[in-house]
Design an enzyme around this catalytic site. Structure first.
Site, PDB file in Angstrom:
ATOM      1  N   HIS A 110      -8.576  -3.366  -6.187  1.00  0.00           N
ATOM      2  CA  HIS A 110      -8.132  -2.667  -4.975  1.00  0.00           C
ATOM      3  C   HIS A 110      -9.281  -2.539  -3.975  1.00  0.00           C
ATOM      4  CE1 HIS A 110      -4.986  -0.265  -3.031  1.00  0.00           C
ATOM      5  NE2 HIS A 110      -5.926   0.606  -2.656  1.00  0.00           N
TER       6      HIS A 110
ATOM      7  N   TYR B 289     -19.374  13.776 -10.025  1.00  0.00           N
ATOM      8  CA  TYR B 289     -19.430  15.013 -10.797  1.00  0.00           C
ATOM      9  C   TYR B 289     -18.218  15.201 -11.716  1.00  0.00           C
ATOM     10  CZ  TYR B 289     -23.098  16.242  -7.453  1.00  0.00           C
ATOM     11  OH  TYR B 289     -24.225  16.244  -6.695  1.00  0.00           O
TER      12      TYR B 289
ATOM     13  N   ARG C 130       0.786  -1.221   0.000  1.00  0.00           N
ATOM     14  CA  ARG C 130       0.000   0.000   0.000  1.00  0.00           C
ATOM     15  C   ARG C 130       0.827   1.284   0.000  1.00  0.00           C
ATOM     16  NH1 ARG C 130      -4.877  -0.808   4.311  1.00  0.00           N
ATOM     17  NH2 ARG C 130      -5.539   1.125   3.326  1.00  0.00           N
TER      18      ARG C 130
END
Length: 820
Positions: free
Chosen positions: A86, A130, A40
């Protein structure tokens, strides 16, 4: 109480293992820490990506969301990444996607975003529903050739799919875009760099595997932040590159505008990762709290064209005090460099060279695997084309055989039996259309077959020849530079008050001696007091048996020495880097200061304070060849040296002078002749050129030296012979000729004088340093040597023993008190 646990009925006792809680917790924590580190938090040194970055780009690649496609809702990309590769939450994935689209966070953004992706003021991006995204063109270079078995794949988290363990990465992304992250017990903070500079360094390292970090810094002077600004202090950069850790001071760019009503300080660029809104608030707080006096107004006039924060000062305010207060408080930030990345799955702190080395190793592997893949495909295609060509040679028989076969399988079996086709070839021939039997089709197949055979040969060469593999990597890197390279944004300056090595060395006149076996030293010029001509001088070096003085030349401790060798290489050295020793010391081997090859000897040295870009280094060889090369070609001289000139077998470099396109060159020979001609008779050439003939030598003669003069110069030409005799003659007595002439008689050599050792231009007030091969040195004012005409024998300059001879002379003008 017994520590043995009872064996439950129906189970095998040895399936249960008793462990200490402390041991289990320790091992579990280590496993967890390594999982976070590798899975990670840390980037891979090969592609510069953490798993989440890699998975986002691969998910976009799999979905066809490339730079040529339309934008896709960010929520769709996040969903695909989370569902397939993921499984760590959509917010973490979207935050990463947003950062890859921010041109103030990434030096070369990997995502082309559409919508609100945040700002340098710290404004958050709009919700993922958006905004829209697609890959930036440069991101596709990270995935180029991934379908050609260039990298290893591994199962995704639920074993449904496979994902790449690393991307092919056609650009050195770790250095180019940098990386930051916090793992368990460690963190990384790699600064971004300029792509063109990093690629130039990578190519240099590819060609020169022994290059040092200092050499690479000739190409990569420092980080290049997307927000520009200025790095203060070059020493800190060097430390970070050499150790993998460092602290860089990054300063905002600003300009001071003087006005009658009060000056203005205008900020035009901010340190990397500095929040502009908070910076303006901090300045306002300082004014309100009385910590910053003299400010009348503060405005943020920034727009899409760039940063512009205006600080207006009151009339009569001390601008310097306000400027210094701002620098101390808000205009500088520290960037802590930690070049920590995963190397073969293990975290390592890396130097600049190590990061480039690992990247180049990765590219070698990628290009090798790609070539193997392409070779297999090309060989398969060649095999099919060979079958088609054979079928065309026997077209009528092949058609008849297929027509008479019971079915396709029978036809394939008959073809294999009759024409020794492979199964693949027979399968292809059976499926051929009759239109393929035309002569035009045959010509096209033959042309394709020739192309495929040439491709096979090229791929085999790449796989078998390491130098060809390097050339492929080099050409591909160069192509990336031409496509995506841009100008540096971050400037680099010395730190205020930063003490360099040179600052600690007093400026003084020194004499540097060099023996034929390359023993070098410097001695303060005061050790050699002026004497009358004709003396024997004093011992200037205690030479080892068989060695002798090659040259001795004056310099100042801050001078740059350009050391030219008989092999045509040039090296750079500061005069103060030559060890200071006593007058009678032998010196230190030049190999300790310069990375000379074992059979390479220094034959000429130019000592200079500074060389302008419009000047030239004019070189003359023993066989009379002369060459001018622009001084700009010698700006980046590496510790391993660079080529200065190409020499023919048996020839060697004799002397070098600095010229300026308006000089005339005087070449003297050992036989006593001299020729003078305009330097423009010799066109400017590159470093690898040989040059043109400057003087037409008599049989058995050779060049002794060269000097540069002005066309109207009426100083003196000093000529000294090996037996210690010499003279100075007005330069007006040497008329200018065309190059490659035989020149004029300069001095009579003969038995008394011996051949010419060297010649120099001198003026009244100069001092002459004469040195013999045995190490005797004498210093005298130039006026001690008689001024007489050409073609004369001259006078005794230095008395040398019968077994000794003069090695040469150097000229210097004593330093004045104001120059010291």
């Amino acid at each position: 109480m017994s520590s043995e646990l009872p064996t439950p009925a129906g189970q095998v006792g040895d399936e249960i293992e008793t462990v200490r809680v402390e041991d289990e917790m320790e091992q579990s924590y280590i496993d967890y820490a390594m999982s976070v580190i590798a899975g990670r938090a840390l980037p891979d040194v090969r592609d510069g990506l953490k798993p989440v970055h890699r998975r986002i780009l691969y998910a976009m690649h799999e979905a066809g969301i490339t730079s040529n496609s339309g934008h896709r809702k960010s929520s769709s990309i996040v969903g695909d990444t989370m569902g397939n590769f993921h499984p760590h939450g959509d917010s973490a994935i979207y935050d990463t996607l947003v950062r890859m689209a921010q041109d103030f966070s990434m030096r070369y953004p990997l995502v082309d975003g559409q919508g609100n992706f945040g700002s340098v003021d710290g404004d958050p991006a709009a919700a993922m529903r958006y905004t829209e995204s697609r890959m930036a063109p440069i991101a596709e270079e990270l995935l180029a050739d991934i379908e050609k078995d260039t990298v290893d794949f591994e199962p995704n988290y639920d074993d449904r799919l496979e994902e790449p363990a690393v991307l092919p990465s056609a650009i050195p992304n770790l250095l180019v875009n940098g990386s930051s992250g916090i793992a368990v017990g460690m963190s990384t903070n790699v600064p971004p760099h300029n792509l063109s500079e990093v690629i130039d360094a990578a190519i240099h390292l590819l060609e020169n595997p022994d290059a040092t970090v200092t050499d690479l810094m000739e190409f990569v002077p420092g980080p290049d932040f997307p927000t520009g600004a200025t790095i203060v202090g070059k020493n800190a950069i060097k430390q970070a590159y050499e150790t993998g850790r460092g602290r860089l001071r990054v300063r905002a760019n600003y300009e001071i505008e003087e006005r009658p009503k009060g000056d203005r300080i205008i900020l035009t660029a901010l340190p990397y990762q500095q929040n502009k809104s908070k910076l303006v608030e901090r300045i306002a707080d300082m004014v309100n709290e009385g910590d910053l006096e003299g400010v009348r107004d503060l405005r943020d006039e920034s727009d899409r064209d760039g940063i512009r924060v205006v600080i207006e000062l009151k009339r009569g305010a001390n601008t310097d005090i306000v400027e210094n207060r701002l620098l101390e408080s808000v205009l500088e930030r520290t960037f802590g460099v930690i070049n920590l990345a995963l190397v073969d799955g293990n975290p390592e702190v890396l130097t600049l060279k190590e990061m480039l080395d690992h990247y180049l190793d990765h590219r070698r592997e990628v290009v090798r695997r790609r070539s193997e893949h392409d070779l297999a495909e090309a060989e398969d295609r060649a095999h099919i084309l060979e079958g088609r060509l054979l079928a065309l040679e026997h077209a009528e028989d092949v058609v008849e055989l297929i027509r008479n076969s019971a079915d396709r399988d029978a036809a394939k079996a008959a073809l294999q039996a009759e024409y020794d086709f492979s199964q693949a070839q027979a399968q292809h021939v059976v499926r051929m259309q009759l239109g393929s039997l035309t002569s035009l089709e045959r010509s096209e197949i033959e042309s394709e077959y020739e192309d495929v055979k040439a491709r096979i040969e090229r791929l085999q060469t790449i796989l078998e020849d390491e130098s060809e593999l390097r050339e492929v990597i080099k050409s591909e890197l160069q192509a990336q530079k031409e496509t995506y390279g841009d100008e540096r944004r971050t400037s680099i300056i010395e730190a205020d008050g930063e003490v360099t090595d040179e600052d600690l060395i007093p400026q003084e006149d020194v004499l540097i001696t060099l023996s034929e076996e390359d023993y070098i030293k410097r001695v303060p010029m005061d050790e050699f007091s002026a004497q009358h001509r004709g003396g024997k001088g004093i011992i200037g070096a205690d030479l080892k048996e068989g060695d002798q003085i090659a040259t001795a030349f004056p310099a100042r401790t801050h001078d740059t020495l350009l050391c030219f060798t008989d092999a045509g290489q040039v090296y750079r050295l500061k005069a103060y880097q030559v060890p200071e020793m006593s007058r009678t010391a032998r010196g230190t081997s030049a190999i300790n200061l310069l990375e000379l090859d074992g059979d390479e000897d220094i034959t000429a040295v130019v000592a200079t304070r500074d060389i302008d870009e419009d000047q030239y280094l004019t070189m003359v060889t023993r066989d009379g060849y002369v060459k001018r090369t622009p001084a700009a070609d010698f700006e980046n001289i590496l510790s391993t040296g660079i080529i200065a000139t190409r020499l023919e077998d048996g020839d060697e470099l004799v002397d070098v002078v600095i010229t300026d396109d308006e000089s005339q060159i005087v070449i003297g020979t050992r036989g006593g002749r001299a020729i003078r001609f305009p330097e423009t008779d010799v066109r400017a050439m590159g470093r690898t050129a040989r040059g043109v003939r400057g003087i037409n030598l008599e049989p058995g003669d050779a060049v002794a030296g060269v000097t540069a003069v002005r066309p109207t110069d009426d100083r003196y030409l000093l000529t000294v012979t090996e037996n210690g005799y010499g003279k100075r003659t007005r330069l007006s007595e040497y008329r200018a000729q065309s190059r490659n002439g035989k020149g004029l008689m300069d001095i009579k050599t003969g038995e008394r004088n011996g051949p010419v050792a060297t010649l120099r231009t001198v003026s009244e007030g100069d001092h002459v340093i004469a040195m013999s091969e045995a190490g005797q040195i004498t210093r005298m004012p130039v006026e001690e040597i008689s001024a007489i005409g050409r073609n004369t024998k001259g006078v005794l300059v230095m008395r040398v023993e019968a077994t000794d001879r003069l090695a040469g002379v150097s000229i210097f003008r004593p330093m004045t008190e104001t120059e010291a």
